[in-house]
Scaffold this motif. Structure first.
Motif, mmCIF file in Angstrom:
data_model
loop_
_atom_site.group_PDB
_atom_site.id
_atom_site.type_symbol
_atom_site.label_atom_id
_atom_site.label_comp_id
_atom_site.label_asym_id
_atom_site.label_seq_id
_atom_site.Cartn_x
_atom_site.Cartn_y
_atom_site.Cartn_z
ATOM 1 N N ARG A 73 0.982 -1.111 -0.129
ATOM 2 C CA ARG A 73 0.120 0.037 -0.056
ATOM 3 C C ARG A 73 0.719 1.251 -0.019
ATOM 4 N NH1 ARG A 73 -5.209 0.894 3.817
ATOM 5 N NH2 ARG A 73 -6.028 2.824 2.954
ATOM 6 N N GLY A 74 0.540 2.164 -0.837
ATOM 7 C CA GLY A 74 1.238 3.353 -0.848
ATOM 8 C C GLY A 74 2.196 3.236 -2.248
ATOM 9 N N ASP A 75 2.544 2.364 -2.651
ATOM 10 C CA ASP A 75 3.458 2.182 -3.918
ATOM 11 C C ASP A 75 2.651 2.408 -5.277
ATOM 12 O OD1 ASP A 75 5.748 1.248 -2.478
ATOM 13 O OD2 ASP A 75 5.322 -0.855 -2.892
ATOM 14 N N SER A 76 3.624 3.033 -6.071
ATOM 15 C CA SER A 76 2.717 3.202 -7.748
ATOM 16 C C SER A 76 3.823 2.980 -8.584
ATOM 17 C CB SER A 76 2.280 4.811 -7.442
ATOM 18 O OG SER A 76 3.545 5.755 -7.068
ATOM 19 N N THR A 109 -1.753 3.122 -8.674
ATOM 20 C CA THR A 109 -1.502 3.408 -7.253
ATOM 21 C C THR A 109 -1.914 2.240 -6.430
ATOM 22 O OG1 THR A 109 -1.409 5.755 -7.583
ATOM 23 C CG2 THR A 109 -1.725 4.921 -5.228
ATOM 24 N N ASP A 148 -3.824 1.137 -3.524
ATOM 25 C CA ASP A 148 -4.690 1.769 -2.809
ATOM 26 C C ASP A 148 -5.232 0.539 -1.836
ATOM 27 O OD1 ASP A 148 -6.260 0.635 -4.498
ATOM 28 O OD2 ASP A 148 -7.104 2.617 -5.226
ATOM 29 N N ASP A 149 -6.239 1.001 -1.030
ATOM 30 C CA ASP A 149 -6.994 0.321 -0.088
ATOM 31 C C ASP A 149 -7.775 -0.938 -0.823
ATOM 32 O OD1 ASP A 149 -8.662 2.253 -0.946
ATOM 33 O OD2 ASP A 149 -9.932 1.932 0.635
ATOM 34 N N GLU A 199 -5.136 -3.560 -2.040
ATOM 35 C CA GLU A 199 -4.841 -4.082 -0.749
ATOM 36 C C GLU A 199 -5.898 -5.579 -0.396
ATOM 37 O OE1 GLU A 199 -2.531 -2.900 3.042
ATOM 38 O OE2 GLU A 199 -4.479 -2.562 3.206
#
Length: 299
Positions: free
Chosen positions: A96-99, A123, A125-126, A129
Motif C-alpha cells: 500500500r502506497g506504492d505506485s 497506485t 490503494d486500499d 490491498e
C-alpha cells in the motif's frame, strides 16, 4: 552284560563329553569345502547378552551395518529422517502506497480474476490491498495484502499479459508527442492515439489528462477548432445529461467532465464530446482556458 574295563572307561568318557556338549549348547559346524580350516565352534549366547538391534529402514531407523536397503542401495549413514530446506522467504514486491507501471499491471491482472473492479490506477490503494488479500486467502496463502513473490507467481499463472487499454482502462496512459499544430499559442492538444489532452502554452505542456471520445456512430470531429463558449454547469438539451466545466469547440461537441467516464472508464463512450474523468484537472483547465483558445484534435 559285562563290559571289559578298558571299553567301559572309553564309553564313560564319551558319555561325559556328550553331556558337557548338551549342557553348553555347543554345536559343531561343518568345515569349509576345501577342508583347509579347523571345524569352527559357535557358542550361542544367552538372550541377555545379544547385541542391540537397530530399527530397520521400514520402521524409520537405520538398517544394520553392512546391509543394503531396497534396490541394493546402501541406507544413509544417519538414522535421522531427511528434512527439506525451507528456502528463502517470499519477498515483498509492492504494498500500500506504492505506485508505478508494475502496480498498474498487478491491478489489471486482478481485474482479470475478478478480485478488483476499479482501476487500473497505478497506485496501490486500499482496494488493491483488499483484492490481494482476498486472492491470497482463496489460495491458502498468508493474507498480508502485500504482493510478494509467491502471490505474484500464482497470479501470473492464472492471467494473461494485459494489453495497453487494459492497463489504462481508467486513463493515465502517457501522452504521445504533441502535434506540430500545438506548438504555438494557447492550445488544448487532444490525441486520439494516446487518449490524452495536453494543455499547452507556447509549446510547453502545463497539464495532461486522460480523455475519451465519441462512439462509432457519434465520433469526435478531428481538426483545428477554437473554444467559442464556456459553461460551468451545463446540461445537454439533447441528451439531458450533465456536462460540467464544458468548453465548446465544434457545434455541440465540448471538452467536459464526465461522471460516467469517472465510474466506468473506457468501457463507455461519449456522444462526440471529449470526456475528462479527473474533475480537479478539468476544473483547473476550465479556470485557465479562454474563449478563442485553439483546440487541436488529432490521431
Amino acid at each position: 552284560m559285562r563290559i571289559p574295563g578298558r571299553s567301559a572307561a572309553v564309553l564313560a568318557a564319551l558319555v561325559s563329553t556328550a553331556a558337557l556338549a548338551a549342557l553348553s549348547g555347543c554345536t559343531v559346524q561343518p568345515g569349509d569345502a576345501d577342508g583347509k580350516h579347523h571345524l569352527p565352534v559357535r557358542i550361542q549366547l544367552p538372550s541377555s547378552h545379544a547385541p542391540a538391534v537397530t530399527r530397520s529402514a521400514a520402521s524409520g531407523g537405520q538398517a544394520p551395518s553392512g546391509r543394503t536397503g531396497a534396490g541394493g542401495q546402501a541406507p544413509p549413514a544417519s538414522s535421522a529422517p531427511a528434512t527439506r530446506s525451507a528456502g528463502p522467504a517470499p519477498r515483498v514486491l509492492w504494498s500500500r502506497g506504492d505506485s508505478g507501471s508494475g502496480v498498474r499491471e498487478l491491478q489489471a491482472r486482478l481485474r482479470q480474476t475478478d478480485w478488483l473492479f476499479d482501476g487500473p490506477t497505478g497506485t496501490y490503494d486500499d482496494l488493491t490491498e483488499r483484492a490481494v488479500s482476498g486472492f491470497q486467502g482463496k489460495r491458502g496463502l498468508p493474507r498480508t495484502g502485500e504482493l510478494d513473490t509467491v502471490t505474484w507467481q500464482r497470479l501470473l499463472a492464472m492471467t494473461h499479459r494485459p494489453g495497453k487499454w487494459e492497463l489504462y482502462l481508467m486513463g493515465g496512459q502517457p501522452a504521445d508527442a504533441p502535434d506540430p499544430r500545438c506548438l504555438t499559442g494557447r492550445v488544448l492538444c487532444i490525441s486520439k492515439t494516446s487518449r490524452t489532452l495536453r494543455w499547452m502554452v507556447d509549446g510547453r505542456t502545463l497539464q495532461t489528462m486522460s480523455v475519451r471520445f465519441g462512439s462509432q456512430y457519434t465520433p469526435t470531429r478531428e481538426g483545428v477548432f477554437h473554444v467559442y463558449w464556456k459553461s460551468r454547469h451545463h446540461v445537454s438539451t439533447l441528451y439531458d445529461s450533465p456536462m460540467p466545466y464544458a468548453l465548446f469547440f465544434s457545434g455541440g461537441q465540448a471538452v467536459h467532465y464526465s461522471y460516467d467516464f469517472a465510474a466506468r472508464g473506457y468501457a463507455g463512450g461519449s456522444h462526440g464530446c471529449v470526456n475528462v474523468r479527473d474533475e480537479a484537472a478539468i476544473a483547473a483547465l476550465f479556470a485557465q482556458a479562454r474563449v478563442g483558445d485553439k483546440v487541436v484534435v488529432h490521431w
